[in-house]
Design an enzyme around this catalytic site. Structure first.
Site, mmCIF file in Angstrom:
data_model
loop_
_atom_site.group_PDB
_atom_site.id
_atom_site.type_symbol
_atom_site.label_atom_id
_atom_site.label_comp_id
_atom_site.label_asym_id
_atom_site.label_seq_id
_atom_site.Cartn_x
_atom_site.Cartn_y
_atom_site.Cartn_z
ATOM 1 C CB CYS A 30 -0.923 0.006 1.225
ATOM 2 S SG CYS A 30 -0.064 0.012 2.809
ATOM 3 C CG ASN A 49 4.322 0.339 1.254
ATOM 4 O OD1 ASN A 49 3.738 -0.443 0.512
ATOM 5 N ND2 ASN A 49 5.306 1.125 0.834
ATOM 6 C CG ASP A 52 2.312 -8.899 5.747
ATOM 7 O OD1 ASP A 52 1.167 -8.422 5.654
ATOM 8 O OD2 ASP A 52 3.236 -8.557 4.990
ATOM 9 C CB SER A 95 11.522 -7.637 -10.662
ATOM 10 O OG SER A 95 12.629 -7.032 -11.293
#
Length: 641
Positions: free
Chosen positions: A2, A74, A99, A363
C-alpha cells in the site's frame, strides 16, 4: 502492499482527519482496494491498501488487543508465518492473518530490535499510545521508499512525496543544492530529494518522536568483511541454496502472482526457481519494441520465449512503439522526482501489461549488483591489461579513443563507446574510474552548466566510498551501489512504476540474507577472467542452459538515445531551447547546446545527460509550475506537429 502517510504535531493540537484523507487521495493508485486512518491527539497515521495477504481481515491501521499500539505498514514481511508462530508461543493473540499485525506484536515483544527479525520489503509507522511515541522505519535495502518533511509545527511522512504536498502550507520548491548531484548521477541520492524541505529516509533507518524529540538511527549496514577461507565449491552451494530459498519465500500471496522475464540470467533464475515451487504454470511477462536497429538491440523476446518454453510458463508478450511524448509527464508525476534512467519507461509498460492478470510480480532486479554483472565492474580488469602495453601504444590508443564516435544504440558504435570509456579511465584510481562509469555528466560539465555552481550538495558517491570500508575493489563498488544507485534509482523506479498501476513488485535477489552472503564473497570468485557473474552463473548451471547464462548482456531500458535524434528531437529542442532554459533560470544554454550537438553528431553519447535535463524540465512544469501531467503532455505533443 500500500502507501502509508501521516504526521505528528509538535504543538500538541489534534490531527485533522481531512488532512490525512487529502494525503491518501494523492496516492490512491498505491492502494485502490481500501483506506484507513487512526488519530490519537497530535499523531495521525493512515494508509491506502492494495490487498495481497488476508484479503478480508487485513484492513489497516491494525491495533493490538488493548488498542495501545497501532500500525500502518507498506510492503510484505516474507517470514511473517514463522514470526507469528514464535509470537503465539510467547502468548500473543492475533485478530487477523495479516503480516502487518506480526510487525505490531513483534515490536511489543522485542522493542525496537524487532526490526532485525523482519525479512521483507517495508516501510511502516507505529504509534505507541503508552509512551506517546511514533516510530517510522524503512527496510534494509530500501526497496520501499519513504519521504519525510519536518518544520517547527510537525513531522510528516509518506511513501510518495506528492502526499506531503497535499498538506496545508506546503508548496513544491526546487532544492537547488541537489541540482549538481542530480545532473552528475541522474537521480537525487538519499537523504536528499528534488523538493526543498522534503528528504528521503535512508534505507535501514528508524526515526522516532517521543516527548517532541526526534531521533534517527541506522539499524543495519552491508557487511564489509570478505571471507577468503571459504572454497569456491562451498560458495556455489551457499548461493544456490539461498537464491532458491529467497524466491520461494517471496512467492507467498493470496492473489495471482507472476514474473517479469527478459531472458537474462537474473529474471530467468527467478522464473526457474518459481517453477520448482509452484504446482501450476508461472505467468511470465516480456516486452519488446517496434522499429529499426536501435529498437532491435533492446528486443529480448526470443530469449524470454526460450526460458518460458524451458519452464513451461504461461507466457505473455507485448511489442510496443510507445508514445513517449505523452507518457513522460504522466510517469514523472508518478516518479515524484526526475530521473535519467530509461528503465522507468520499460518498467511502467510491462507493469501495465502484467496488471491485466496479476497483482504481484517478481523481478530480477539486484542480481547484477550482488554478483558483478555490469561491464563497469571490469574496469580494473581491463585497466591492468592496458597498463602492460608499451607506453607509445597506450598513448596512441588514447589519442585514437578520443576521436572515436559513440552511440549506444548501434552495435558497432556502442562497442566503440565502451572502448573509449575504458581507455579514458585506465589511468584513474579505482574510485575515480568507477565514478567515470557511473556519471551521467562529468562534474566539470555540471559546474560549467550551473548558473549557481556554488549551490552544491555533498558528494553522495564520495560519502558512499568513504563508508564502504577496505574490502576488495569489486565489493567496494557493490557497497557504493547499495548506498546510492540501487535504492535511489533502480528500486525507486521499480516501486513507483509498478505501483502506478497498483502492481506489487518483489525483488527476491535482494533478500537481505542473500545480500549479506554476496557481500562476503571475494571478487576473484564473483568474476573470473573477465567473465561477469562467474560464481552466480556456475551456481545456476543446473537450472539454466549455457546459451542463456553466457549470452551478451543488454540492459532493461529503451532506445532513448535514438529517439532523441528522431521522434523526440523537436521535443528536446523546445524543452531545452534558449528561451526555456532562460525562463527556468538554472543553466547556461551554451553548455546544453554543446551536449546536444555532440550527441546529434555521435561525437559522444549524450543520452543520459540530455534525458536528465529534459526530464527535469518536464518535472518542473508539473510540480513547480503547478500544471497537470495531461496539460504538459498536450504541450509536448504540439512540438511534434
Amino acid at each position: 502492499m500500500c502507501g502509508i502517510h501521516g504526521f505528528f504535531r509538535f504543538d500538541g493540537q489534534r490531527v485533522e482527519p481531512a488532512q490525512l484523507t487529502a494525503m491518501g487521495d494523492r496516492t490512491q493508485h498505491r492502494g485502490p482496494d481500501d483506506e484507513g486512518q487512526y488519530i490519537d491527539g497530535p499523531c495521525g497515521i493512515a494508509m491506502r491498501r492494495l490487498s495481497i495477504i488476508d484479503l478480508a481481515g487485513g484492513h489497516q491501521p491494525i491495533s493490538n488487543a488493548d488498542d495501545s499500539l497501532w500500525i500502518v505498514c507498506n510492503g510484505e514481511i516474507y517470514n511473517f508465518r514463522e514470526l507469528r508462530a514464535e509470537l503465539q508461543g510467547l502468548g500473543f493473540h492475533f485478530k487477523t492473518g495479516s503480516d502487518s499485525e506480526v510487525v505490531l506484536h513483534a515490536y511489543d515483544a522485542f522493542g525496537d530490535d524487532f526490526v532485525h527479525r523482519l525479512n521483507g520489503m517495508f516501510d511502516f509507522a507505529l504509534w505507541d499510545r503508552r509512551r506517546k511515541r511514533l516510530l517510522i522505519g524503512r527496510d534494509r535495502i530500501g526497496v520501499k521508499p519513504l519521504y519525510v518533511m519536518q518544520d517547527a509545527r510537525r513531522l510528516a511522512f509518506a511513501t510518495e512525496a506528492k502526499a506531503l504536498l497535499a498538506l496545508p502550507g506546503v508548496s513544491p520548491e526546487l532544492d537547488r543544492s541537489q541540482l549538481a548531484s542530480y545532473l552528475h548521477l541522474g537521480y537525487a541520492a538519499a537523504p536528499g530529494s528534488m523538493f526543498k524541505g522534503i528528504r528521503k529516509l535512508p534505507p535501514a533507518t528508524l526515526l522516532s518522536i517521543e516527548n517532541n524529540e526526534v531521533r534517527e538511527w541506522r539499524y543495519w549496514r552491508l557487511p564489509s568483511v570478505v571471507e577468503r577461507t571459504v572454497s569456491e565449491a562451498d560458495w556455489l552451494e551457499r548461493v544456490r541454496v539461498r537464491l532458491e530459498e529467497s524466491v520461494r519465500m517471496q512467492m507467498v500471496s493470496d492473489v495471482p502472482i507472476g514474473a517479469f522475464l527478459s531472458g537474462g540470467v537474473d529474471s530467468s533464475a527467478v522464473v526457474g526457481y518459481m517453477a520448482r515451487h509452484s504446482d501450476r504454470p508461472i505467468r511470465t511477462y516480456a516486452i519488446g519494441f517496434e522499429g529499426g536497429e536501435a529498437e532491435a538491440l533492446y528486443n529480448e523476446l526470443p530469449y524470454a520465449r526460450q526460458v518460458s518454453q524451458l519452464f513451461g510458463t504461461e507466457h505473455h508478450e507485448i511489442v510496443v512503439k510507445p508514445d513517449v511524448v505523452s507518457l513522460l509527464p504522466k510517469l514523472l508525476w508518478h516518479m515524484d522526482e526526475p530521473l535519467a534512467d530509461t528503465a522507468f519507461i520499460t518498467t511502467f509498460l510491462v507493469s501495465e501489461f502484467a496488471r491485466q492478470d496479476v497483482k504481484v510480480i517478481l523481478s530480477g532486479v539486484g542480481g547484477d549488483e550482488l554478483f558483478g554483472g555490469y561491464r563497469r565492474y571490469l574496469g580494473g580488469h581491463y585497466a591492468e591489461r592496458f597498463q602492460r602495453l608499451p607506453g607509445f601504444v597506450r598513448s596512441a590508443a588514447t589519442a585514437v579513443a578520443n576521436r572515436l564516435p559513440s552511440d549506444r544504440h548501434s552495435g558497432l558504435l556502442n562497442t566503440l563507446r565502451l572502448a573509449k570509456g575504458f581507455i579514458a579511465s585506465a589511468n584513474m584510481a579505482p574510485d575515480d574510474r568507477y565514478r567515470s562509469y557511473l556519471q551521467v555528466l562529468a562534474r566539470e560539465t555540471v559546474s560549467a552548466m550551473l548558473l549557481d555552481a556554488g549551490a552544491q550538495a555533498p558528494d553522495p558517491l564520495a560519502q558512499a566510498f568513504s563508508d564502504a570500508g577496505q574490502a576488495d575493489d569489486l565489493n567496494r563498488m557493490f557497497a557504493v551501489d547499495a548506498e546510492t544507485q540501487l535504492p535511489d534509482d533502480l528500486l525507486l523506479l521499480t516501486d513507483k512504476m509498478s505501483m502506478a498501476v497498483s502492481l506489487e513488485c518483489r525483488v527476491p535477489l535482494l533478500d537481505h540474507e542473500l545480500v549479506e552472503l554476496a557481500a562476503a564473497i571475494p571478487a576473484s570468485v564473483k568474476i573470473r577472467g573477465g567473465r561477469l557473474k562467474h560464481l552466480m552463473k556456475d551456481a545456476l548451471a543446473d537450472l539454466l542452459p549455457a546459451d542463456i547464462l553466457d549470452r551478451k548482456k543488454r540492459g532493461f531500458g529503451t532506445p532513448m538515445g535514438a529517439w532523441l535524434k528522431r521522434d523526440l528531437a523537436p521535443v528536446l529542442r523546445q524543452l531545452l531551447s534558449p528561451e526555456s532554459v532562460r525562463r527556468r533560470g538554472l543553466f547556461r544554454h551554451d553548455v546544453i547546446a554543446g551536449l546536444m550537438a555532440d550527441h546529434e553528431s555521435n561525437r559522444s553519447d549524450g543520452t543520459d545527460g540530455l534525458l536528465s535535463l529534459m526530464n527535469l524540465e518536464i518535472w518542473s512544469r508539473i510540480y513547480l509550475d503547478g500544471r497537470s501531467a495531461d496539460d504538459v503532455a498536450a504541450e509536448l505533443k504540439s512540438y511534434t506537429r
